[in-house]
Write an enzyme that holds these catalytic residues in place. Structure first.
Site, PDB file in Angstrom:
ATOM      1  N   MET A  10       0.860  -1.188   0.000  1.00 34.04           N
ATOM      2  CA  MET A  10       0.000   0.000   0.000  1.00 34.04           C
ATOM      3  C   MET A  10       0.900   1.243   0.000  1.00 34.04           C
ATOM      4  O   MET A  10       0.497   2.314   0.460  1.00 34.04           O
ATOM      5  CB  MET A  10      -0.938  -0.014   1.203  1.00 34.04           C
ATOM      6  CG  MET A  10      -1.872  -1.223   1.186  1.00 34.04           C
ATOM      7  SD  MET A  10      -3.439  -0.956   2.021  1.00 34.04           S
ATOM      8  CE  MET A  10      -2.899  -0.634   3.677  1.00 34.04           C
ATOM      9  N   GLY A  14      11.132  -3.125   5.363  1.00 36.12           N
ATOM     10  CA  GLY A  14      10.388  -4.390   5.355  1.00 36.12           C
ATOM     11  C   GLY A  14       9.992  -4.740   3.922  1.00 36.12           C
ATOM     12  O   GLY A  14      10.123  -5.888   3.482  1.00 36.12           O
ATOM     13  N   HIS A  15       9.519  -3.713   3.178  1.00 35.13           N
ATOM     14  CA  HIS A  15       9.169  -3.952   1.770  1.00 35.13           C
ATOM     15  C   HIS A  15      10.424  -4.302   0.981  1.00 35.13           C
ATOM     16  O   HIS A  15      10.404  -5.175   0.112  1.00 35.13           O
ATOM     17  CB  HIS A  15       8.527  -2.697   1.155  1.00 35.13           C
ATOM     18  CG  HIS A  15       7.219  -2.320   1.769  1.00 35.13           C
ATOM     19  ND1 HIS A  15       7.025  -1.159   2.471  1.00 35.13           N
ATOM     20  CD2 HIS A  15       6.027  -2.971   1.791  1.00 35.13           C
ATOM     21  CE1 HIS A  15       5.765  -1.088   2.886  1.00 35.13           C
ATOM     22  NE2 HIS A  15       5.144  -2.178   2.504  1.00 35.13           N
ATOM     23  N   LYS A  54       4.978 -10.213   9.441  1.00 29.70           N
ATOM     24  CA  LYS A  54       4.440  -9.304  10.467  1.00 29.70           C
ATOM     25  C   LYS A  54       2.908  -9.413  10.460  1.00 29.70           C
ATOM     26  O   LYS A  54       2.279  -9.498  11.490  1.00 29.70           O
ATOM     27  CB  LYS A  54       4.858  -7.855  10.236  1.00 29.70           C
ATOM     28  CG  LYS A  54       4.347  -6.959  11.363  1.00 29.70           C
ATOM     29  CD  LYS A  54       4.637  -5.522  11.129  1.00 29.70           C
ATOM     30  CE  LYS A  54       3.737  -4.893  10.118  1.00 29.70           C
ATOM     31  NZ  LYS A  54       2.347  -4.647  10.576  1.00 29.70           N
ATOM     32  N   GLN A  90      -2.799 -12.381   8.052  1.00 30.35           N
ATOM     33  CA  GLN A  90      -3.057 -12.034   6.639  1.00 30.35           C
ATOM     34  C   GLN A  90      -2.376 -13.040   5.703  1.00 30.35           C
ATOM     35  O   GLN A  90      -2.962 -13.486   4.714  1.00 30.35           O
ATOM     36  CB  GLN A  90      -2.534 -10.615   6.364  1.00 30.35           C
ATOM     37  CG  GLN A  90      -2.503 -10.243   4.889  1.00 30.35           C
ATOM     38  CD  GLN A  90      -2.063  -8.808   4.656  1.00 30.35           C
ATOM     39  OE1 GLN A  90      -2.862  -7.893   4.776  1.00 30.35           O
ATOM     40  NE2 GLN A  90      -0.802  -8.607   4.308  1.00 30.35           N
ATOM     41  N   ILE A 111      11.000  -7.733   9.542  1.00 32.56           N
ATOM     42  CA  ILE A 111      12.177  -6.864   9.651  1.00 32.56           C
ATOM     43  C   ILE A 111      11.908  -5.863  10.776  1.00 32.56           C
ATOM     44  O   ILE A 111      10.812  -5.300  10.856  1.00 32.56           O
ATOM     45  CB  ILE A 111      12.453  -6.115   8.319  1.00 32.56           C
ATOM     46  CG1 ILE A 111      12.576  -7.110   7.165  1.00 32.56           C
ATOM     47  CG2 ILE A 111      13.702  -5.244   8.413  1.00 32.56           C
ATOM     48  CD1 ILE A 111      13.731  -8.093   7.273  1.00 32.56           C
TER      49      ILE A 111
END
Ligand code: PAF
Length: 288
Positions: free
Chosen positions: A31, A37-38, A150, A154, A177
């Site tokens: 998003m 983390g991405h 995380k 989901q 992360i």
């Protein structure tokens, strides 16, 4: 700068040419408000795939009326610069009307995995996630799609969705992360000031300590209570849940020895209206 694709027709045309060349395609669905983390998801994807698409789409269907859709951090320019440094060549950033036409009428409900934890405290959230992820997978047709642990619930919901709907993409889960204090990286961390970040780090510390207490034989329900109380004392305004559950079925675990291989402890708490979630495996004393 990466090439930006805004329409379903264009992303389909592009991935079709890749498939004709037998190239392996990876998708990292985001998003936006990209962080390390991405980057870690993107690194996993680029190490395993020939082509990587990063989608940037703030999905209105996964926000309830009382949540932060309007204020959710959005900065496409900054995200594209980050993608360039990450070496990503394709950003798929469709406008809302491209994903949800005026007559859009479908919602996907995934069932039992969504009936606990965030499924209770965020009604409609998983249905919104499942609907958009199914659409993104249909539009990009990746061989593999990468999601962070995380958002562990989901991740399981998406695995179930893909299995149930026979979507031919492999779902790859990637480790959490953390920052130097242990706080799991999240786009919503930008809402926190320095002092709140210190408090927020107590979430991971508490879950870790709870996990080691469990390994030493403490009672699951007592540990949940202790952890929730510890988080309140640390400065969280509200503790939505601390739950010890099986890491595959998400069923409540009473006996850590029984599900030693997959038990996890999950926590969700809010700090000055910023909602944070985290989870740790019970059998390993996670290090960061
Ligand atoms: O984890 C997220 O960022 C979102 O829930 C996702 C998977 C991109 C769907 O909008």
């Amino acid at each position: 700068m990466p090439e930006i694709i805004r329409t379903v027709a264009d992303i389909r045309a592009l991935t079709k040419t890749w498939r004709l060349q037998c190239l392996k395609v990876g998708l990292v669905a985001t998003m936006g408000a990209l962080h390390k983390g991405h980057l870690s998801l993107i690194n996993h994807a680029t190490s395993e795939c020939d082509k990587v698409i990063v989608s940037i789409f703030v999905n209105p269907k996964q926000f309830s009326a009382r949540e932060d859709l309007e204020t959710y951090p959005r900065n496409e320019e900054q995200d594209l610069t980050a993608l360039e440094t990450f070496g990503v060549s394709i950003a798929y950033a469709p406008p809302v009307k491209e994903i949800y036409g005026e007559d859009f009428a479908t919602r996907i409900e995934v069932g039992h995995l969504t009936e606990c934890m965030c499924g209770i405290t965020r009604p409609g959230f998983f249905s919104g996630v499942a609907t958009v992820v199914a659409k993104l997978l249909n539009q990009c047709e990746p061989d593999r799609a990468y999601f962070g642990e995380k958002d562990y619930q989901q991740l399981l919901v998406i695995r179930q969705l893909v299995k149930d709907l026979n979507i031919p993409s492999e779902i790859v889960g990637c480790p959490i992360i953390r920052d130097e204090n242990g706080l799991a990286l999240s786009s919503r961390n930008t809402y926190l000031n320095d002092q709140q970040r210190q408090v927020a780090a107590a979430l991971f510390r508490t879950l870790q300590e709870a996990a080691s207490n469990l390994v030493e034989g403490a009672d699951c329900r007592e540990v949940e209570k202790w952890a929730a109380n510890t988080l309140k004392i640390a400065g969280f305004d509200d503790v939505e849940y601390v739950d010890i559950r099986d890491g595959l079925t998400l069923e409540k675990t009473n006996d850590i020895n029984g599900s030693k291989k997959s038990a996890r402890i999950f926590g969700a708490a809010t700090l000055n209206s910023t909602r944070l979630i985290d989870n740790v495996p019970v059998e390993v004393n996670a290090k960061f």
